[in-house]
Every structure is written in C-alpha cells, then in structure tokens.
Scaffold this motif. Structure first.
Motif, PDB file in Angstrom:
ATOM      1  N   THR A  28       0.829  -1.198   0.000  1.00 21.03           N
ATOM      2  CA  THR A  28       0.000   0.000   0.000  1.00 21.03           C
ATOM      3  C   THR A  28       0.871   1.258   0.000  1.00 21.03           C
ATOM      4  O   THR A  28       0.627   2.206  -0.753  1.00 21.03           O
ATOM      5  N   ASP A  63      -7.384  -4.562  -1.456  1.00 17.65           N
ATOM      6  CA  ASP A  63      -7.191  -5.324  -0.217  1.00 17.65           C
ATOM      7  C   ASP A  63      -8.419  -5.131   0.647  1.00 17.65           C
ATOM      8  O   ASP A  63      -8.558  -4.144   1.360  1.00 17.65           O
ATOM      9  N   GLN A 114      -6.358   3.047   4.700  1.00 17.39           N
ATOM     10  CA  GLN A 114      -4.938   3.363   4.532  1.00 17.39           C
ATOM     11  C   GLN A 114      -4.677   3.867   3.108  1.00 17.39           C
ATOM     12  O   GLN A 114      -4.011   4.887   2.916  1.00 17.39           O
ATOM     13  N   ASP A 156      -4.241  -2.209  -5.507  1.00 12.51           N
ATOM     14  CA  ASP A 156      -3.745  -2.825  -4.283  1.00 12.51           C
ATOM     15  C   ASP A 156      -4.406  -4.199  -4.143  1.00 12.51           C
ATOM     16  O   ASP A 156      -5.507  -4.412  -4.648  1.00 12.51           O
TER      17      ASP A 156
HETATM   18 MG   LIG Z   1      -1.781  -3.081   2.293  1.00  5.06          MG
END
Ligand SMILES: [Mg+2]
Ligand SMILES: Nc1nc2c(ncn2[C@@H]2O[C@H](COP(=O)(O)OP(=O)(O)O)[C@@H](O)[C@H]2O)c(=O)[nH]1
Lengths: 446, 359
Positions: B170, B193, B202, B245
C-alpha cells in the motif's frame, strides 16, 4: 510446515548417524557441516550458527559419546538439547503485575505485525478472564489507529485512542489512566513500526517506557526475517530493554530461522508465535516441543492438548470403542470431521504427529475447504449408506454427487479416503497399545 | 550507513530534478506550448526510467557515489587489504559477507564457485582485483532478460501490486502514485485489499495525501468486483495509469491463488488494451523466504517486476540475487522510507556496492 527445509535436512542428516554403531570424529564433522548448511538455509544468523555448531561438535566428539554403544543416538540427543536451549528451554509466560493493570508494550519494525498481534494477544487474555484494553499509539502509519479499532471491534475489546495529532507518550499515559478508571487489568500498547536505527523514534519508545513503566516490553519480529534479525533484536534490546519476543507469520512454509537468532542474541524468551491470519491464530511458544518437531520427533503433547480442548470426552470414549471393534463408519467419520474443525487446520495437526515427516506432509496437499465438500457428500448419503459404505455403487454415487453439488470423482475420492482412514486408525490403535506402558493417551483422529 | 547512502542518492536526484525543471522553464518562453506539452510528457515518463537518463543525472549520481564510496565499501576493502594473497581463506570470508547479506547458501556457493573459476582463469593474484570480479558476477546475477523500467509509456496502463502482508504494498502504491502524478500522469487507485482491517482507509489516506482518487468498496467485499469497477472508471475518466492494491494472504495459498487469478481474469477480459505490469513487493528484511514468496506468486501471476522495500534499514536484501537470476524477474523500484518521495528506480551498481558494505 514451519521450519520446513530445516526440519527435513536435519532429519536426513541425523538419520544417517542413527544407525551407526561407531562414529569417527570425521563422521561428526561431516554431519555438522550439513547441520550448519541446514541452519543457514533456514535463515539462522551466521554467527549464531557458528557458535551452535562449535558447541555441538565439542560435545559430540567427547569420549563418552564416541565410545558409547549408540553414538548416533547420543549426537541426536545433543542436537536436541542444544536446539532446545537455543530456542529458550522451557516455556515463558507473561508475568502479570501484582497490582493491575499489567502494562504490555509492543515494539518492532514496520510491517512486523504488531497491530494484529496486539489484537490476538488481547483476545487470548480475554479468554482467560482478563479485561484488556488496547491503546493506539501508532500515529504515523495511515489508518493504523482505525485498524486497531476494527480489530478491537471484532474481538469486542475496548480500544483507547486520541487520534494521530497527539504525542504517543501522552496517549500511552492517558491510556493507562483510562484503564485504571474503567477496571481494565491489562493494557496493551500498540506502537508504530520503526527502524532500529531511527534515533528519534527509538527515543520516543524510551520516553513511553520511562513514563508508563511497562511490565512487559515485547519485541514483535517477523519470522521470515533474514540475517538482519540479529541487528534488529540486539538494537531494540540494548536501546529499550525487551522482556520477551513474539514471532509472527510463523505459518505457511516459513523457515523461521529468526526464531533461533533473536533468542540467541538477546537471551530473551519467545513467548508467543503468530501462526495465521485469523485473530485466534496466536499460540504460546514451547521451545522444547518446537525442537522435537524440527527433529521429527513429533509434538504429541501439543496434539493431546489441542484434542482435549476441542473434543467431547463422552464421544471420544464411544469412538475409542468403535475403533477397537473396527466398526467405525461414515457416520462417525462425519462426527469426527465436525469435531476436527475445532482443532485447527489439518496440516497443523498432522505436523504434530510423531512419525509423520516433512516429505509425507508435502505430498499430502491438504485443503481445509475440502472438508466442507466432504461434509456435504456424507450428508447426502442415506443413514444406511453411511453405516455400510460398501453398498454405495455407481448409481448411488451419481445420486450422492448430485445431492451434494459435487462430482462422482469427489465421491469416489472420499470413499477411498475413508477406506485409507480406517486402515490408518487401525495402525494408530495398535500404536496406542504399544505406548500403554509409557502413559496412556488417545489420538482422536479419524 | 545504507540509509544515508540511499538518502544521499535521493538528494542528488532531487537536485537533478530541480536543475532539469529550471532548464525547462527557461525554454518555456521560446517554445510553443503544444510542443512543450509533448516534451514534458516525454521527460516525465523517463524519470522512473533508468535507461534513458540525461547526462546530468549520471554525473550527479557518480559524484554522490564518490562521496559515500569511502564509507560503504570499507568492509570488503579492509578485508581484502588484510589478505596478502588470494586464497581459500579469503573466499571463505567473502562467503560469509554474502551470507550475512541474505544472499542465501545456494546462490552464495554459486557465486564463490564462479569467482574461483574467474580467479584461476584470469590468473588473479591481486586481492583488489577480486573485488571488481565479484561485483561483475553480482551484477550479472541482477541482470534479467527483461528491462528494469516500468513500461507505462503508452496509456492506458494497469499496475497490479502483489505481495505478502506488511511488505509495503500500500505504501509503495502511494509513493508510486505520487511519483507518476507529479510527472503529469492521470492516476487512479483501486483498493483491492478488502481483507486486512482498515487497509482501504490506509489507501484512501494515501490517495488524499498525493491527490489521487481511490475506487473502493467495503471491507470483506470481492476484490475482483472492485478491480472491475476501477477499470470501468479508468476508462470513463481516461486515466493513464490504474494502480491496484491487493491483499497479501500467505496463510492459505489456495485463497490467495483464487483471489488473484479472479482479479487477473477480470483485467484480461475488461482491460485488454491496457499495458499490464504486475509488481511483486518484497521486503529487504526478509531472508530466504522471499524466494518462496516469489515462486508462489509466480504460479498465479506473470510478475513483470519487483519492488524491493525497506532498504533504508540495515538489511541488505541479498536474497534478490537468487530471485532475479533464477526466476528472471527484474527489480524495478526500491523503497527507502515511508515518505511519498521514498521510491527510486533500481540501480544494480549501487545495490551491489551497498550489498558489500558495512552497516
Ligand atoms: Mg496493504
Ligand atoms: N522503513 C520503511 N518502511 C516501509 C517502506 N515501505 C513500507 N514501509 C512500512 O511498512 C509497513 C507496512 O506497509 P504497508 O504498505 O501497510 O504493507 P502492505 O501490507 O504490503 O500493504 C508500514 O508501516 C509502512 O510505512 C520502506 O521502504 N521503508
């Protein structure tokens, strides 16, 4: 399994020694070179390996060993002893403060798994009747605080946080006050990941330590760490002073050499190991058991404990009888399956069986999802079929496949597996007879 | 030391960027704006391109290296000096240095074997020559049949970022997005994710930080569905680069495989016109397990490159030698910190220097 290559290579090497009636110094030297390579390949630190080999070699070439009747066995015993002591001897538990709350601080590199581990640890402590509080001191990594909150929610454990604009030292202090006020008897402080060479951030940890005086400072280390594990552990220990280690990601096919390195350079015990992605996947670490597992001696103790924790005693008795009388059928098989699921992934259980070595495990691709299919298949059988699988011929197989949403091949496979299982059970029950002298134990295993 | 070394390089690169920038603005007034646009684009795609650097970059890099060189090669230099002659003992010491850098037993033995052969065939007696031969061998191992540059020259492109938990997927995406965006690329992120707690948040924070939109669903939802949506959005918004991601699940290989192959299917079906990069993120702190990680992911993905993160610590990341040489996957980028600027193109020369250096 964990320590994959290491276990296999050590077992092979030691196997060669086992049968020998006489050992020369050269035999020992050769074996030690192989042990050395195996350890290095498992990522144990170079210096740690050197010391370890020196120790075993010294002990192994001593008079009493070489002149004994079973020198090979003696060497294996020495390796086992030293491996156990390298990993820390016996199990070390978390020490709880006489006056609560017990304060546990987690520290480590970025990405080691502190936040998840904090959650797992809190979850375990909660199960033993504690009232843990998680404190979010990672103000740097984006969404780290949120992550701890999510984990806390999943486990129904309170999380204390003050956002990411407050100094972690103050958050930690306020967290302890909060715990005192609300009767939390354990406080777990999650800190941001940092490099051991980052002076500012190491200073921050020291400040937290001075202010809240944690009872346990745990270094969280990724089991997949390579040679650098010693630098990390040494620096954290000398700068901060750690009380114990939690190894994470010791699942999959982790080599796990870091386990040996960090313990050796810090002298601090590994207290827990993280073994999976679920929040229940944290286990106490037993150095002695792990050493025997690596050397292929099995870990019967853990197996029995697991079984006792997840199997129903009265059902076990019935099962034992059935095995003895050899009328174990698919009905029992299903019942076993359902109980097995409480014990954890199959591969993990098999790892603990004595005599099941690494190579066998590798060939046995075990998929826990398959269990679900197996359940469906058996549930699609009539009670009669379950009691007497031999009546299941082609047309019945087709019907069962359809009913369970699987294929005829899957049904065939299951029936074959069941036959094999029956055979294996007989072996196990024979083995049990053989072990009666040394203490009774049951293996509730299908 | 390593950190200083890489940070130093970074500084130089930044300076270089400034220099280029100011040159550009000077020419601004003379050239027509449409032409300038084209040229700008050209330069921008090349920043992460090590092949096509302006001479100023090399010079800066070299002088930067020169300053640090004294410190970084100390370990091997003092070792070589202390040995009067080239012998087995010296090779054993070199073996130790390689193993301590996580090169791994297998690869180390191969390297030492090669070195031994070269030493005898070239009749090397001078210890200082040993060093340059060793470096040659190491660099050769880093050489793959593929380019070390990201291939995102013709839009649209899609970059899938994969790897186990905590390696820095990430974060690297955030940095890469920043890098591409600052070069005028239109970037979109996909929060694939859905497994790790707060992983979506995040990425969203990174998106805000670097000014790039993020397509996301809820935690626990199907990653393939998010990638699908992101591809549609990328098409509609005429995005240059879509970066996805993914969850790093190593616990269960089957889950990982299923999840990823589903994602790849979607990409192939829905975005066949896009250039595809599949970047495996590896943590330099990881030991020989990194090889297993690369093998496992290679089974499900056509990995086109590696991002090697956390080189700002004391770990050397030597395991990468075995991976590039055995699996033929080039390292394309390195991570040297947690900030958005802490991503750099991979430079085999510097990497080899650092590998043989003292911490
Ligand atoms: Mg991650
Ligand atoms: N020091 C350092 N830390 C990094 C680097 N890349 C990522 N990290 C940190 O590693 C941790 C895990 O990163 P993350 O991106 O969440 O990993 P993911 O699970 O693979 O997505 C975070 O704390 C990051 O800030 C790097 O190059 N150097």
């Amino acid at each position: 399994m964990v320590f994959e290559g290491l276990a296999e290579k050590l077992q092979n090497t030691l196997q060669k020694l086992k049968g020998k009636g006489k050992l020369s110094e050269k035999d020992v030297k050769n074996a030690m070179r192989e042990v050395k390579l195996a350890l290095l390949e498992a990522d144990v630190n170079y210096k740690v390996v050197k010391d370890f080999i020196k120790k075993i070699t010294q002990r192994s070439v001593g008079q009493e060993v070489l002149e004994s009747l079973t020198p090979g066995q003696q060497v294996i015993k020495i390796v086992n002893d030293e491996l156990t002591s390298l990993m820390g001897g016996t199990q070390s538990k978390i020490l709880f403060a006489s006056k609560p709350p017990t304060i546990i601080m987690l520290a480590g590199l970025q990405g080691a798994g502190k936040t998840t581990t904090g959650g797992k640890l809190a979850g375990q402590l909660k199960k033993t009747g504690k009232r843990p509080l998680l404190v979010a001191c990672d103000v740097y990594r984006p969404a780290a605080i949120k992550q701890l909150h999510v984990v806390g929610e999943q486990l129904e454990i309170p999380v204390f946080s003050m956002g990411d604009k407050v100094n972690p030292v103050n958050i930690a202090k306020a967290g302890i006050e909060h715990a005192k006020k609300y009767g939390n008897d354990v406080v777990i402080i999650d800190t941001a990941g940092r490099l051991h060479i980052d002076e500012n951030l190491m200073e921050e940890l020291k400040n937290i330590k001075v202010e809240v005086k944690p009872h346990e400072i745990m270094l969280v280390v990724d089991a997949m760490t390579g040679q650098d594990a010693v630098n990390v552990a040494e620096t954290f220990n000398s700068q901060l002073g750690i009380d114990g280690i939690i190894l994470t990601k010791l699942d999959g096919d982790t080599r796990g050499g870091a386990a040996l390195s960090v313990r050796a350079v810090t002298g601090k015990p590994i207290k827990y190991v993280g073994v999976g992605e679920k929040l229940t996947d944290l286990e106490p670490f037993y150095p002695d058991r792990m050493a025997s597992r690596i050397l292929g001696m099995g870990d019967v103790l853990s197996l029995i404990e697991k079984a006792q924790a997840s199997f129903d005693e009265s059902k076990l008795k019935k099962l034992e009888k059935k095995i003895k009388n050899q009328d174990f059928n698919l009905e029992d098989f299903l019942d076993q399956l359902q109980q097995m699921k409480n014990m954890g992934p199959l591969s993990q259980i098999l790892e603990m069986m004595p005599g099941v070595n690494n190579k066998q495990l590798k060939n046995l691709q075990i998929d826990d999802k398959e269990l679900v299919h197996i359940e469906a298949i058996i549930q699609s059988m009539t009670p009669e079929e379950r009691k007497n699988p031999s009546i299941i011929k082609a047309s019945r197989r087709k019907r069962i496949a359809k009913g369970s949403g699987t294929t005829v091949q899957a049904v065939n496979k299951l029936l074959k597996q069941f036959e094999q299982t029956r055979k294996m059970m007989k072996q196990l029950s024979d083995m049990e007879k053989g072990m009666k002298k040394g203490g009774r134990f049951k293996i509730p295993f299908f | 030391m390593l950190k200083k070394f890489f940070k130093k390089l970074k500084k130089d690169e930044e300076n270089m960027n400034e220099v280029e920038q100011s040159q550009e603005t000077n020419s601004d007034s003379i050239e027509e704006s449409s032409n300038l646009k084209k040229e700008e684009k050209c330069i921008t795609t090349q920043i992460l391109d090590s092949s096509d650097k302006s001479p100023s970059f090399f010079n800066k890099l070299k002088s930067g290296l020169l300053k640090t060189r004294q410190g970084i090669t100390e370990k091997i230099d003092s070792l070589l000096k202390s040995y009067g002659k080239v012998d087995e003992e010296l090779l054993e010491e070199l073996e130790e240095i390689l193993i301590m850098s996580d090169v791994g037993m297998d690869t180390t033995l191969k390297i030492i074997e090669r070195l031994r052969t070269e030493i005898s065939s070239r009749k090397i007696t001078d210890t200082s020559e040993v060093k340059s031969v060793l470096k040659e061998i190491l660099k050769e191992l880093l050489q793959t049949s593929k380019s070390n540059d990201l291939d995102i020259s013709t839009p649209p492109s899609i970059i899938l970022v994969i790897g186990v938990n905590g390696v820095g997927k990430t974060t690297s995406i955030g940095k890469l997005a920043h890098n591409l965006r600052s070069k005028g690329k239109k970037v979109l992120l996909a929060a694939g994710d859905t497994f790790r707690a707060a992983a979506i948040d995040q990425l969203k924070i990174w998106g805000d930080r670097v000014g790039v939109n993020v397509i996301h669903h809820q935690e626990g939802s199907d990653p393939a569905a998010i990638i699908f949506d992101a591809i549609q959005a990328a098409k509609a918004r005429k995005i240059d680069v879509l970066i996805c991601d993914t969850a790093g699940r190593l616990h269960n290989k089957k889950n990982l495989m299923n999840e990823l192959s589903k994602v790849f299917k979607i990409v192939d079906r829905e975005f066949s016109e896009a250039k595809k990069e599949v970047l495996l993120v590896l943590d330099a702190t990881t030991g020989q397990n990194a090889i297993r990680q690369a093998q496992t992911f290679k089974e499900v993905a056509d990995i086109t490159g590696i991002i090697l993160t956390k080189l700002d610590g004391t770990a050397k990341g030597g395991v990468i030698l075995g991976i590039t040489s055995e699996l033929d996957i080039p390292v394309k980028l390195i991570g040297i910190g947690e900030g958005m600027e802490d991503l750099q193109p991979f430079e085999p020369n510097e990497f080899v220097e650092a590998l043989l250096s003292e911490n």
